[in-house]
Design a protein around this motif. Structure first.
Motif, PDB file in Angstrom:
ATOM      1  N   GLU A   1       0.727  -1.196  -0.045  1.00  0.00           N
ATOM      2  CA  GLU A   1       0.188   0.116   0.041  1.00  0.00           C
ATOM      3  C   GLU A   1       0.839   1.139   0.013  1.00  0.00           C
ATOM      4  O   GLU A   1       0.325   2.154  -0.764  1.00  0.00           O
TER       5      GLU A   1
ATOM      6  N   LYS B   1       1.986   1.544  -3.638  1.00  0.00           N
ATOM      7  CA  LYS B   1       0.912   2.158  -4.427  1.00  0.00           C
ATOM      8  C   LYS B   1       0.668   3.805  -3.911  1.00  0.00           C
ATOM      9  O   LYS B   1       0.525   4.403  -4.998  1.00  0.00           O
ATOM     10  N   ALA B   2       0.940   4.113  -2.853  1.00  0.00           N
ATOM     11  CA  ALA B   2       0.460   5.673  -2.416  1.00  0.00           C
ATOM     12  C   ALA B   2       1.721   6.582  -3.001  1.00  0.00           C
ATOM     13  O   ALA B   2       1.475   7.430  -3.648  1.00  0.00           O
ATOM     14  N   SER B   3       2.983   5.958  -3.144  1.00  0.00           N
ATOM     15  CA  SER B   3       3.949   6.504  -3.557  1.00  0.00           C
ATOM     16  C   SER B   3       3.866   6.917  -5.086  1.00  0.00           C
ATOM     17  O   SER B   3       4.067   7.742  -5.774  1.00  0.00           O
ATOM     18  N   ILE B   4       3.571   5.818  -5.938  1.00  0.00           N
ATOM     19  CA  ILE B   4       3.172   5.746  -7.282  1.00  0.00           C
ATOM     20  C   ILE B   4       1.973   6.644  -7.485  1.00  0.00           C
ATOM     21  O   ILE B   4       2.275   7.459  -8.671  1.00  0.00           O
ATOM     22  N   GLY B   5       0.986   6.748  -6.803  1.00  0.00           N
ATOM     23  CA  GLY B   5      -0.067   7.877  -7.118  1.00  0.00           C
ATOM     24  C   GLY B   5       0.388   9.234  -6.734  1.00  0.00           C
ATOM     25  O   GLY B   5      -0.011   9.993  -7.664  1.00  0.00           O
ATOM     26  N   ARG B   6       1.261   9.416  -5.968  1.00  0.00           N
ATOM     27  CA  ARG B   6       2.145  10.808  -5.861  1.00  0.00           C
ATOM     28  C   ARG B   6       3.071  11.084  -6.902  1.00  0.00           C
ATOM     29  O   ARG B   6       3.846  12.280  -6.833  1.00  0.00           O
TER      30      ARG B   6
ATOM     31  N   TYR C   1       8.252   7.569  -8.049  1.00  0.00           N
ATOM     32  CA  TYR C   1       8.750   6.204  -8.411  1.00  0.00           C
ATOM     33  C   TYR C   1       9.666   5.533  -7.945  1.00  0.00           C
ATOM     34  O   TYR C   1       9.812   4.493  -7.630  1.00  0.00           O
TER      35      TYR C   1
ATOM     36  N   HIS D   1       6.712   2.698 -15.844  1.00  0.00           N
ATOM     37  CA  HIS D   1       7.642   3.876 -15.424  1.00  0.00           C
ATOM     38  C   HIS D   1       8.968   3.598 -15.489  1.00  0.00           C
ATOM     39  O   HIS D   1      10.076   4.433 -15.047  1.00  0.00           O
TER      40      HIS D   1
END
Length: 975
Positions: free
Chosen positions: A581, A584-589, A592, A623
């Motif tokens: 999780e 995924k949160a870091s990817i959403g922000r 990468y 990415h």
């Protein structure tokens, strides 16, 4: 025996009525011949009241004890309380009552004498010493001779009467006030009486209502305005009898009636303009509410910063709300008068005057505020802001005299200076007054142009304020790398609880190119912070890592994640889920590198987690670079050699990159690690078949049938021979497969489709029906059996097949939809509607059924309401989203259609029909760039489902075609 009669035989007393005292009355029963005995008559009551009045010595009552009223003022309040009427009117007066009345009368007389003695007013006599000495004896004699002092006794009744008369003289009644005017009315003539005006209702409320009614305006129609405009014009055209002007030849058509007066009202344009104006107002309101919420002027007010939200605004003279300004001015004046030491009140009053355009008044108000609140730096700052530069400097000097420890005032005084030397001089005085102010030291360092001078000043600042982390870090940034290490070591000793110093030390090592020291410094820093109990939370460390990524410190970001990601988590916790999780949160922000470091740490802990390897591969695929993706997949296959998904993905990536030998080598290694795995066999077959190596693919399938002879391998073998070989070989293979796996529905479907492709409909019908008996739960098999009957022209048999299918598979939306379509294709629309009603009762949450009903069984005007109803009953169905997009497309609302198509793709990217509809829409109304982008996304997602998509993709004619080619064919075949 006694001669006295029995009690019941004695005669009743006069006027006796049984139960009358407790309120009982006579009643009649069914057995009675007449009414029961009534109560006392009116004559009897009058007789009893008269007898009672005679005993009391009062006049006889007129009726039921009510005395005749001689005057209007004689009401119930002044009745004699001893004259008992009503409930006690018929009571018997005996000796006991007479004795009681006599006693009460004596008591009242004695009490009256006592009150008279207390209320006695003595005559005014001139005081004398002798009178003063004999005061008590005189009073005693007066009390004993009350009866002999008649000339000096104003009693209570007389005094009260005098007070009442005085009150009436001072407050006469309205009737008495107008008595003279009433008498004067007798001399008015008839003429004067007739000339008296009518009395109207002149109250404020009714007067305003009538004025508003008289001032009501009504919108004038366009035709009236146009008629008034053309009233004075001359018409130079000649109109014939048919109403057509010369030269027009009747080309006006239907619009001729609208253009008679030269005007035409376009209601569509009016509606569009209204919607646009409403949208603009809503956007402005949303922006205003957002700005208010940020600045603290909305309903949630910041108690500390509400003054700073009163920003200066330029308002025109005609736009100033004068009434509001006056009311607020009165309130603020009350505030500053009641509490003159309250600084915010003076600031608000000054800003009000500034808002009203009275800048001089504002300066005067804030000047008074500085006099009353000399210790309030906010008041001084407001005064500096409102005045010009020269006066502002004087005010700043006075402010500093009263508040020489205020950092904000010193900085504001520095900013008022234009000369850099003057600014430095002000800051030196400020440092003499407040040497512990970090903000002043920072301003002083920023004014230095020479880095050497700035270093000297920062060195002095760190000596004076050794606990300021900002000053230590600023000094380290100005030093050389070697000196910076020494500075950071001193800072670490001065502030051992600062994590910023350790992160700066790690970034310094990364800047110097020593990757090993980055991890070593962060390791030491985490241990030191843990000893000092200054560790941050795991979420805060992730934010620090993302900050390092923003500033380009990738190695430091990874080191932070490596050392702190497991902080605060035990082995019993779901660490893998938590870390996934976080990634995924870091990817959403958009961070990468942080997500890549999290996945790397997770894979070091959970080496054999296939889901973690797949997630890391997805990150690199979307990415990262191709080489990084290959590295992750190769590490994943080494860690999880039994995971065929990782092997297949690695082979596919190499094949798509053009490395056929690498893909074959990968699959060979996978064969050695996973012998007999059908996924790897089928991946190898697909690889050879898509590259045209049919012989190699056929040999691989033969070997797979021998070593891993599952039903899926047989199905792929039959499909391969059907697409690349001969139908006879495919029929032979499917016959052999059905002997091994008779319960495989796909094999029966393949057999029937092979016969159908060769136009052998009886054999195809037999294969499908045999398959439905062997696999009654296979819905696609039932659908094929019904369609072959419809193709043969046996609609009745097709209907029977679908009914049996619904019995075998209840609550199946696909079977209900096929039944509806069968009736619709047969032209029996009422039967189709009846079936749709039954289907929606059986399966109300099916997007497929609702889409069929909306697009084919509803009139055009009812489609949008049905879409809304369907979306209430069906939760997030992509087919409904596509249907809504098609409706907006038909109405030429292209933006709405685009948004709904994208919603459908986000909801289910595996639905090929949604991609096909969107591409078809973009071909007509989109740009080339947008179309290419959508097609590329479709190729990446590789959709596999959808009615049209599956029919096209599984057609033997389309064997070997890619996703983009299948997408184009689907777009052409859409209804």
């Amino acid at each position: 025996m006694s001669g006295r009669k029995d009690f019941l035989g004695q005669p009743a007393p006069e006027n006796y009525v049984a139960g009358l005292g407790r309120g009982a009355t006579g009643f009649t029963t069914r057995s009675d011949l007449g009414p029961a005995r009534e109560g006392p008559s009116e004559e009897q009551i009058k007789e009893a009241l008269a007898k009672r009045a005679a005993q009391l010595g009062a006049a006889a009552p007129t009726a039921y004890g009510a005395l005749e009223k001689k005057d209007d003022d004689d009401d119930d309040r002044f009745q004699d309380p001893e004259n008992e009427v009503g409930l006690f009117a018929s009571g018997t007066f005996d000796r006991d009552d007479d004795e009681a009345d006599r006693i009460y009368q004596e008591v009242d007389e004695k009490m009256d004498k006592r009150r008279r003695a207390r209320r006695l007013v003595a005559p005014s006599l001139s005081p004398s010493p002798k009178c003063e000495r004999n005061c008590s004896s005189v009073l005693l004699r007066l009390a004993g001779q009350i009866a002999d002092l008649n000339p000096f006794r104003p009693f209570r009744e007389a005094r009260e009467q005098a007070e009442r008369d005085e009150y009436e003289r001072n407050n006469p009644k309205i009737q008495q006030q107008f008595a003279d005017l009433k008498r004067a009315l007798g001399s008015i003539t008839d003429e004067d009486w007739a000339n008296i005006p009518e009395v109207g209702d002149l109250t404020g409320k009714n007067r305003r209502t009538k004025q508003n009614l008289r001032q009501r305006f009504y919108a004038v129609p366009d035709s009236v305005i146009a008629g008034a405009r053309d009233a004075g014009q001359l018409d130079t055209t000649i109109t014939g009898d048919d109403g057509e002007a010369n030269g027009t030849n009747g080309t006006n058509g239907a619009n001729g009636s609208e253009n008679v007066d030269g005007t035409m009202t376009n209601f569509a344009d009016l509606g569009a303009a209204r919607d646009k104006v409403l949208q603009v107002r809503l956007d402005q309101a949303a922006q205003g509410s957002a700005n208010d919420a940020v600045s603290g002027t909305a309903t949630s007010i910041d108690p500390k910063g509400y003054l700073t939200s009163l920003t200066k605004s330029e308002v025109k003279a005609g736009e100033i709300p004068v009434g509001d300004v006056k009311r607020v001015r009165v309130l603020l004046e009350s505030v500053i008068k009641t509490n003159p030491k309250h600084g915010p009140g003076w600031i608000a009053a000054a800003r009000l005057e500034e808002f009203a355009g009275r800048i001089v008044a504002a300066r005067n108000v804030i000047s008074r505020g500085t006099e009353n609140c000399p210790k309030s730096e906010d008041v001084w700052l407001e005064s500096i802001r409102l005045n010009e530069n020269h006066n502002a400097k004087i005010i700043a000097a006075n402010a500093i005299k009263n508040n020489d420890r205020s950092t904000r005032l010193w900085i504001e005084a520095m900013r008022l200076e234009n000369d850099p030397r003057a600014k430095k001089r002000v800051l030196r005085h400020a440092l003499d007054a407040i040497p512990q102010s970090v903000a002043i030291w920072k301003e002083a360092v920023n004014l230095e142009e020479d880095p050497a001078d700035a270093r000297l000043m920062l060195a002095k600042a760190t000596e004076i304020i050794p606990l300021s982390v900002e000053l230590w870090l600023a000094l380290a940034r100005l030093e050389t790398p070697e000196n910076a290490q020494a500075v950071l070591n001193k800072a670490r000793k001065a502030v051992p609880t600062s994590h910023e110093i350790w992160i700066a030390a790690a970034r310094l090592q990364e800047q110097m190119g020593d990757a090993k020291m980055v991890a070593r410094v962060m390791d030491r820093g985490i241990k030191a912070l843990a000893r000092e109990s200054a560790m941050l939370t795991r979420e805060d460390w992730i934010q620090e890592a993302e900050q390092c990524e923003n500033e380009g410190a990738i190695l430091t970001c990874g080191a932070i994640i490596k050392e702190t990601l497991g902080w605060g988590l035990d082995e019993d916790d779901d660490r893998k889920d938590v870390w996934m999780e976080d990634a995924k949160a870091s990817i959403g922000r958009g961070k990468y590198e942080t997500a890549r470091a999290i996945y790397a740490y997770c894979l070091r802990v959970f080496v054999t987690s296939r889901s973690s390897w797949l997630a890391a591969a997805d990150l690199e695929r979307n990415h990262g670079t191709r080489q990084a993706l290959w590295d992750v997949l190769e590490k994943g296959t080494n860690a999880c050699p039994n995971s065929e998904v990782l092997w297949v993905q690695l082979a596919k990536e190499k094949w798509q990159a053009g490395d056929m030998d690498g893909a074959r080598l990968t699959l060979g290694t996978a064969f050695s690690r996973n012998p007999g795995n059908e996924e790897i066999w089928l991946a190898a077959v697909k690889l050879e078949g898509d590259n045209g190596q049919t012989a190699q693919a056929r040999s691989l399938l033969e070997q797979a049938r021998r070593e891993a002879g599952t039903d899926r391998v047989w199905i792929k073998s039959v499909a391969f021979e059907r697409s690349w070989g001969s139908p006879e070989d495919a029929l032979d293979l499917v016959t052999q497969a059905l002997q091994l796996y008779p319960a495989s529905p796909k094999l029966w479907m393949l057999k029937g489709q092979i016969y159908e492709a060769r136009s052998l409909l009886p054999q195809a019908r037999e294969a499908f029906h045999t398959g439905t008996r062997a696999c009654p739960r296979s819905v696609p098999l039932w659908l094929l059996a019904a369609r072959i009957e419809e193709r043969a022209g046996a609609t009745v048999r097709a209907r029977s097949v679908l009914e049996r299918a619904r019995l075998a598979n209840p609550r199946t939306a696909a079977l209900w939809t096929e039944s509806v379509r069968l009736e619709r294709r047969a032209g029996n629309v009422p039967a189709a509607q009846n079936l749709m009603a039954q289907a929606l009762q059986d399966v109300p949450a099916s997007g497929l059924l609702w889409a069929e009903k909306i697009m084919h069984l509803e009139p055009r005007t009812q489609r949008k309401p049905r879409v809304v109803e369907a979306m209430r009953k069906v939760d997030s169905d992509p087919l409904l989203f596509v249907t809504a997009a098609r409706l907006f497309w038909a109405e030429r609302r292209l933006d709405k259609a685009t948004s709904w198509f994208e919603k459908a793709l986000v909801q289910d990217a595996d639905l090929g029909d949604a991609w096909a509809w969107y591409v078809r829409f973009l071909r007509e109304h989109g740009t080339e760039e947008k179309l290419a982008e959508v097609v590329a996304k479709c190729v990446v997602n590789e959709p596999r489902h959808g009615e049209v998509w599956q029919r096209v993709a599984k057609d033997p004619k389309n064997a070997g075609k890619g996703v983009e080619e299948i997408l184009k064919i689907c777009v052409e075949q859409l209804e």
